[in-house]
Motif scaffolding. Structure first.
Motif, PDB file in Angstrom:
ATOM      1  N   ILE A   3      20.320 -13.780  36.494  1.00  0.00           N
ATOM      2  CA  ILE A   3      18.737 -14.387  36.621  1.00  0.00           C
ATOM      3  C   ILE A   3      17.873 -13.195  37.570  1.00  0.00           C
ATOM      4  O   ILE A   3      16.748 -13.342  37.875  1.00  0.00           O
ATOM      5  CB  ILE A   3      18.723 -15.676  37.115  1.00  0.00           C
ATOM      6  N   HIS A   4      18.694 -12.370  38.426  1.00  0.00           N
ATOM      7  CA  HIS A   4      18.159 -11.653  39.332  1.00  0.00           C
ATOM      8  C   HIS A   4      17.288 -10.531  38.474  1.00  0.00           C
ATOM      9  O   HIS A   4      17.618  -9.983  37.445  1.00  0.00           O
ATOM     10  CB  HIS A   4      19.007 -10.737  40.076  1.00  0.00           C
ATOM     11  N   PRO A   5      15.969 -10.097  38.815  1.00  0.00           N
ATOM     12  CA  PRO A   5      15.277  -9.267  38.266  1.00  0.00           C
ATOM     13  C   PRO A   5      15.975  -8.062  38.097  1.00  0.00           C
ATOM     14  O   PRO A   5      15.435  -7.373  36.976  1.00  0.00           O
ATOM     15  CB  PRO A   5      14.024  -9.084  39.107  1.00  0.00           C
ATOM     16  N   ASP A   6      16.716  -7.653  38.768  1.00  0.00           N
ATOM     17  CA  ASP A   6      17.220  -6.106  38.605  1.00  0.00           C
ATOM     18  C   ASP A   6      18.610  -6.310  37.784  1.00  0.00           C
ATOM     19  O   ASP A   6      19.056  -5.195  37.505  1.00  0.00           O
ATOM     20  CB  ASP A   6      17.657  -5.521  39.888  1.00  0.00           C
ATOM     21  N   LYS A   7      19.042  -7.455  37.650  1.00  0.00           N
ATOM     22  CA  LYS A   7      20.435  -7.503  36.623  1.00  0.00           C
ATOM     23  C   LYS A   7      20.394  -8.171  35.644  1.00  0.00           C
ATOM     24  O   LYS A   7      21.297  -8.950  34.988  1.00  0.00           O
ATOM     25  CB  LYS A   7      21.367  -8.269  37.926  1.00  0.00           C
ATOM     26  N   ASP A  65      15.287 -17.672  42.454  1.00  0.00           N
ATOM     27  CA  ASP A  65      16.033 -18.776  42.778  1.00  0.00           C
ATOM     28  C   ASP A  65      15.016 -19.884  42.708  1.00  0.00           C
ATOM     29  O   ASP A  65      15.540 -21.023  42.389  1.00  0.00           O
ATOM     30  CB  ASP A  65      16.595 -18.530  44.131  1.00  0.00           C
ATOM     31  N   ASN A  66      13.703 -19.910  43.388  1.00  0.00           N
ATOM     32  CA  ASN A  66      12.985 -20.991  43.241  1.00  0.00           C
ATOM     33  C   ASN A  66      12.377 -21.346  42.002  1.00  0.00           C
ATOM     34  O   ASN A  66      12.408 -22.710  41.905  1.00  0.00           O
ATOM     35  CB  ASN A  66      11.736 -20.703  44.483  1.00  0.00           C
ATOM     36  N   LEU A  77      30.841 -15.457  36.732  1.00  0.00           N
ATOM     37  CA  LEU A  77      29.430 -15.042  36.533  1.00  0.00           C
ATOM     38  C   LEU A  77      28.651 -15.508  35.162  1.00  0.00           C
ATOM     39  O   LEU A  77      29.424 -15.662  34.355  1.00  0.00           O
ATOM     40  CB  LEU A  77      29.429 -13.532  36.785  1.00  0.00           C
ATOM     41  N   ASP A  78      27.338 -15.770  35.352  1.00  0.00           N
ATOM     42  CA  ASP A  78      26.743 -16.133  34.287  1.00  0.00           C
ATOM     43  C   ASP A  78      26.545 -15.009  33.271  1.00  0.00           C
ATOM     44  O   ASP A  78      26.317 -15.301  32.028  1.00  0.00           O
ATOM     45  CB  ASP A  78      25.364 -16.762  34.708  1.00  0.00           C
ATOM     46  N   VAL A  79      26.694 -13.845  33.630  1.00  0.00           N
ATOM     47  CA  VAL A  79      26.587 -12.810  32.745  1.00  0.00           C
ATOM     48  C   VAL A  79      27.865 -11.666  32.619  1.00  0.00           C
ATOM     49  O   VAL A  79      28.463 -11.997  33.923  1.00  0.00           O
ATOM     50  CB  VAL A  79      25.297 -11.711  32.771  1.00  0.00           C
ATOM     51  N   ALA A  80      28.220 -10.631  32.254  1.00  0.00           N
ATOM     52  CA  ALA A  80      29.358  -9.775  32.243  1.00  0.00           C
ATOM     53  C   ALA A  80      28.884  -9.150  33.318  1.00  0.00           C
ATOM     54  O   ALA A  80      27.757  -8.484  33.367  1.00  0.00           O
ATOM     55  CB  ALA A  80      29.377  -9.434  30.994  1.00  0.00           C
ATOM     56  N   PRO A  81      29.760  -8.740  34.421  1.00  0.00           N
ATOM     57  CA  PRO A  81      29.638  -7.692  35.513  1.00  0.00           C
ATOM     58  C   PRO A  81      29.633  -6.546  35.114  1.00  0.00           C
ATOM     59  O   PRO A  81      30.329  -6.134  34.085  1.00  0.00           O
ATOM     60  CB  PRO A  81      30.593  -8.287  36.590  1.00  0.00           C
ATOM     61  N   ASP A  82      28.590  -5.965  35.823  1.00  0.00           N
ATOM     62  CA  ASP A  82      28.591  -4.492  35.315  1.00  0.00           C
ATOM     63  C   ASP A  82      29.394  -3.516  36.567  1.00  0.00           C
ATOM     64  O   ASP A  82      29.582  -2.213  36.240  1.00  0.00           O
ATOM     65  CB  ASP A  82      27.233  -4.000  34.813  1.00  0.00           C
ATOM     66  N   ASP A  83      29.762  -4.000  37.445  1.00  0.00           N
ATOM     67  CA  ASP A  83      30.200  -3.123  38.492  1.00  0.00           C
ATOM     68  C   ASP A  83      31.607  -3.608  39.270  1.00  0.00           C
ATOM     69  O   ASP A  83      31.891  -3.479  40.229  1.00  0.00           O
ATOM     70  CB  ASP A  83      29.217  -3.492  39.968  1.00  0.00           C
ATOM     71  N   TRP A  84      32.455  -4.443  38.472  1.00  0.00           N
ATOM     72  CA  TRP A  84      33.613  -4.708  38.941  1.00  0.00           C
ATOM     73  C   TRP A  84      34.523  -3.753  38.668  1.00  0.00           C
ATOM     74  O   TRP A  84      34.735  -3.064  37.497  1.00  0.00           O
ATOM     75  CB  TRP A  84      34.051  -6.095  38.192  1.00  0.00           C
ATOM     76  N   PRO A  85      35.492  -3.479  39.511  1.00  0.00           N
ATOM     77  CA  PRO A  85      36.705  -2.358  39.327  1.00  0.00           C
ATOM     78  C   PRO A  85      37.579  -2.875  38.164  1.00  0.00           C
ATOM     79  O   PRO A  85      37.657  -4.000  37.985  1.00  0.00           O
ATOM     80  CB  PRO A  85      37.152  -2.290  40.486  1.00  0.00           C
TER      81      PRO A  85
END
Lengths: 443, 317
Positions: free
Chosen positions: B106-110, B144-145, B61-69
């Protein structure tokens, strides 16, 4: 393979006597071919005709049962190579091994552990439904004693595995009334093992190294008077998987009767993880029975879930129970959202609601297993259905607020739902993946 | 006893594609991988018709995941947030055939990260590992675009696999992937007709079908896997029947789907066995189950799951 109308016509009396209710014998033949008529309706059909039609209508893969009472299992009688063509009928039986080198408490503990391999997931009970006793000791007495102990401590269907006909005879003598599956008859001992199966009314496993010798062996066993046969191809995992597809294709597409039986495969070595994935491969690719050594719960759960998934009917949407589901540590102030009881819809919403870490209630309304948009356009989802679900699930007493989040795709329902339920409607996101953000904002 | 011959008259086979460009080919990859080529359904006919063996693409992942178990996170705790080190670990320690760089950030919420971030991560990862790379957007069309064309450009010449494009959002990424000579992932929401439609759309834009990989959407074991399974089987049958618009290799997103399930995540579930083993096995089981329906590229996360699946693949191919 089923006969065509014309092939059946040739076997009929061709008198056009109309006694069957059809205007001509040809019309009757066509009806028979489409299974819309029964040969008994023709009073003049010869014995020979009856025999050939019965032979032609026998299932291309025989059904075989073993075990008794609640523990009885049925394998075989599949009709297609791909589940989307129709469906897979008789679920793969997973059997776990018990060695006859065990005795006393160790044996008892192992049987208990296997009996306990039962799970409830998404409202369905799934379990291991067979025990395989292996004659590792080489002693007929130990084998018979182990079989007797399993019979006493478990109602699961039994498979008895030994290379020795004498050991099999000794064990079957103790547990014949439990109708075990007897394994295995090979080219060397076919007569002797078939006789034990015949005398005790049990099914038998035929094992050979190649498909050709397997076909030969089943004919030999059938000639000895045993028709309930299960095939075992004694090969590497890779060749076995290719062989299983070949066997099923020959039975279904070529009506090759000598291989028209269910199949059994063993995965007895390796780590629990390796056994589990190999078993899943065999489950997907046509092994009717899969015997494993591992009794680990974490290994069994995926195997049994794979069976549950692969054997679902593709024509029938999988449904979840329509009720109120609590996600997280809910209170009487937690938000309430509704969705439909199509399982994929529900699990997506459930997973995203969980991901939001906002405790909430999901009210699942009964739309006969259809998704939100399909249900709405088919009028299976309307304000009355929603109101009925609120009442039925007693939502008004479970939460104190009166706010209902509805799927964004059916925002158009808002007014009618407010009127019918008296609840304030909040339009949720169109895509479930936006739920976490949405819930965090309103919470 | 002789058995009847099973004659198949198939007219097509799965396209073979080679990901990655070495210096001889104008790129900087040290290895390439070839997938596809199956000329029958899985385990039918002889093993020669099975095509290339499935490969494993490990997620970075390009950033640290915040929802991985916890059980998943702990395998990467020393490299989380450092995509280059993360990718290196996947290749060198866990044996990844390919790296799948997933741009969640890059997701607006993440995190709503910008193009500069995405380009830097892309270059860092390409520099850190020699294996071919998959570049996978965040599934927010607008972001994405805007970002993925820059990512594509940063990886120009490396023959990456880039995606995803869908029926309602395909033009910009298809055009840039064509210009930068990458391979393209077409996505459909568990609908075989839409899958074909997206392939037709990108093909109409002049994108060569031999450079497309399809993503039918993945259901985890216990959570709709049977839908993915049957669509993949139907795709393979369409391919064998000669349908050029369906003859692409198949990619599955095993890791993120499997690790969303209760069975993988729940730390304390009485009667379900050791969570440290249950999670990885749920992922491996999802992977192996979908392989039975025909999968060429498996996106995965847990090193133990990867090891189990690799063992299985090695025994079968």
């Amino acid at each position: 393979m089923a006969l065509t109308g014309l092939q059946i016509f040739k076997l009929l009396p061709k008198t056009n006597c109309k006694k069957c209710g059809k205007p001509t014998c040809l019309a009757f033949a066509m009806a028979l071919a489409q299974k819309k008529a029964n040969l008994d309706e023709c009073p003049d059909a010869s014995e020979e005709t009856r025999a050939s039609l019965a032979e032609a209508s026998a299932p291309p893969i025989k059904a075989v049962q073993f075990g008794t009472g609640d523990g009885q299992v049925k394998v075989g009688q599949e009709t297609v190579l791909f589940r989307h063509e129709e469906k897979f009928y008789n679920q793969t039986v997973v059997s776990v091994t018990v060695s006859d080198t065990l005795s006393g408490d160790a044996l008892k503990a192992r049987i208990e552990a296997i009996n306990a391999l039962q799970f409830d997931r998404v409202g369905t009970h799934i379990q291991v439904n067979s025990i395989t006793i292996i004659n590792e000791s080489g002693s007929a007495d130990s084998f018979a004693a182990a079989a007797e102990a399993v019979k006493a401590a478990s109602s699961l269907a039994m498979i008895l595995v030994s290379d020795s006909a004498d050991a099999l005879a000794a064990a079957v003598a103790k547990v014949a009334d439990a109708k075990p599956l007897i394994a295995k008859a090979t080219a060397d001992n076919a007569e002797a093992v078939a006789r034990i199966a015949k005398d005790n009314g049990c099914a038998v496993v035929a094992e050979a190294e190649s498909i050709e010798s397997l076909a030969e062996l089943t004919e030999k066993i059938k000639a000895a008077g045993v028709e309930d046969i299960v095939l075992s191809l004694n090969e590497t995992l890779k060749n076995r998987l290719y062989g299983l597809t070949q066997i099923k294709t020959l039975a279904l597409k070529k009506s090759f009767r000598a291989l028209g039986y269910p199949t059994i495969s063993c995965v007895l070595e390796g780590k629990a993880e390796d056994q589990a994935v190999k078993a899943i491969s065999l489950i997907c690719k046509h092994s009717s029975i899969v015997v494993v050594e591992t009794a680990e719960q974490y290994a069994m759960l995926p195997m049994l879930t794979a069976i549950m998934n692969i054997f679902t009917d593709p024509q029938k949407p999988v449904q979840v129970e329509p009720k109120l589901y609590a996600i997280g540590e809910v209170t009487d102030q937690s938000p309430v959202l509704f969705t439909t009881n199509f399982s994929l819809t529900y699990y997506t919403v459930e997973s995203d609601a969980e991901g939001s870490r906002v405790p909430c209630y999901i009210l699942v309304v009964d739309t006969e297993g259809t998704s939100v948009l399909t249900a709405y356009s088919g009028d299976k989802l309307n304000e009355k259905v929603v109101a009925a679900a609120i009442t039925k699930c007693d939502v008004e007493n479970i939460v104190k607020h009166r706010k209902l989040i509805i799927p964004g795709y059916v925002a158009v329902m808002s007014g009618k739902v407010e009127e019918e339920t008296g609840w304030e409607v909040i339009v949720g996101p169109r895509e479930s993946s936006m739920l976490p953000k949405f819930l965090q904002e309103i919470a | 006893m002789p058995v009847p011959k099973i004659a198949e008259n198939f007219r097509g086979s799965v396209n073979k594609i080679t990901l990655g460009a070495t210096s001889a080919d104008g790129g900087t990859r040290t290895t390439t991988v070839t997938v596809g080529g199956a000329a029958n359904v899985v385990y039918a006919g002889s093993s020669e018709s099975a095509g290339e063996k499935p490969i494993i693409a490990m997620d970075v992942l390009d950033v640290a995941p915040d929802d991985w178990p916890e059980h998943l996170l702990e395998c990467y705790k020393d490299v989380i947030g450092d995509p280059a080190a993360w990718a290196k670990k996947c290749v060198e320690e866990y044996g990844a055939d390919v790296i799948c760089l997933k741009f969640d950030g890059i997701h607006p919420d993440k995190g709503d990260k910008d193009a500069e971030h995405a380009v830097k991560v892309t270059k860092d990862v390409l520099a850190a590992v020699g294996v071919p790379v998959i570049l996978w957007g965040c599934n927010n069309y607008e972001k994405d675009n805007r970002i993925m064309p820059k990512v594509s450009e940063a990886a120009k010449g490396e023959k990456c696999l880039i995606g995803t494009v869908s029926e309602s959002n395909y033009k910009s990424l298809t055009a840039i992937a064509l210009a930068d000579e990458h391979f393209l992932i077409t996505e459909a929401p568990l609908d075989i007709n839409i899958a074909k439609q997206v392939n037709i759309l990108v093909s109409d834009m002049g994108f060569p079908l031999e450079r497309v990989v399809t993503f039918q959407s993945t259901g985890a074991l216990g959570y709709g896997i049977e839908y993915s399974y049957s669509i993949q089987e139907r795709q393979r049958l369409a391919t064998l029947g000669g349908d050029k618009m369906m003859a692409m290799p198949v990619i599955c997103d095993i890791g993120s789907e499997a690790w969303r399930t209760k069975e993988a995540k729940a730390a304390d579930a009485p009667g379900w066995g050791d969570a440290a083993k249950r999670g990885p096995l749920w992922e491996a089981s999802t992977a192996v189950c979908l392989m039975q329906a025909g999968t060429d590229i498996l996106r995965m996360r847990h090193p133990k799951a990867v090891a189990t699946v690799k063992n299985f693949i090695d025994e079968l191919y």
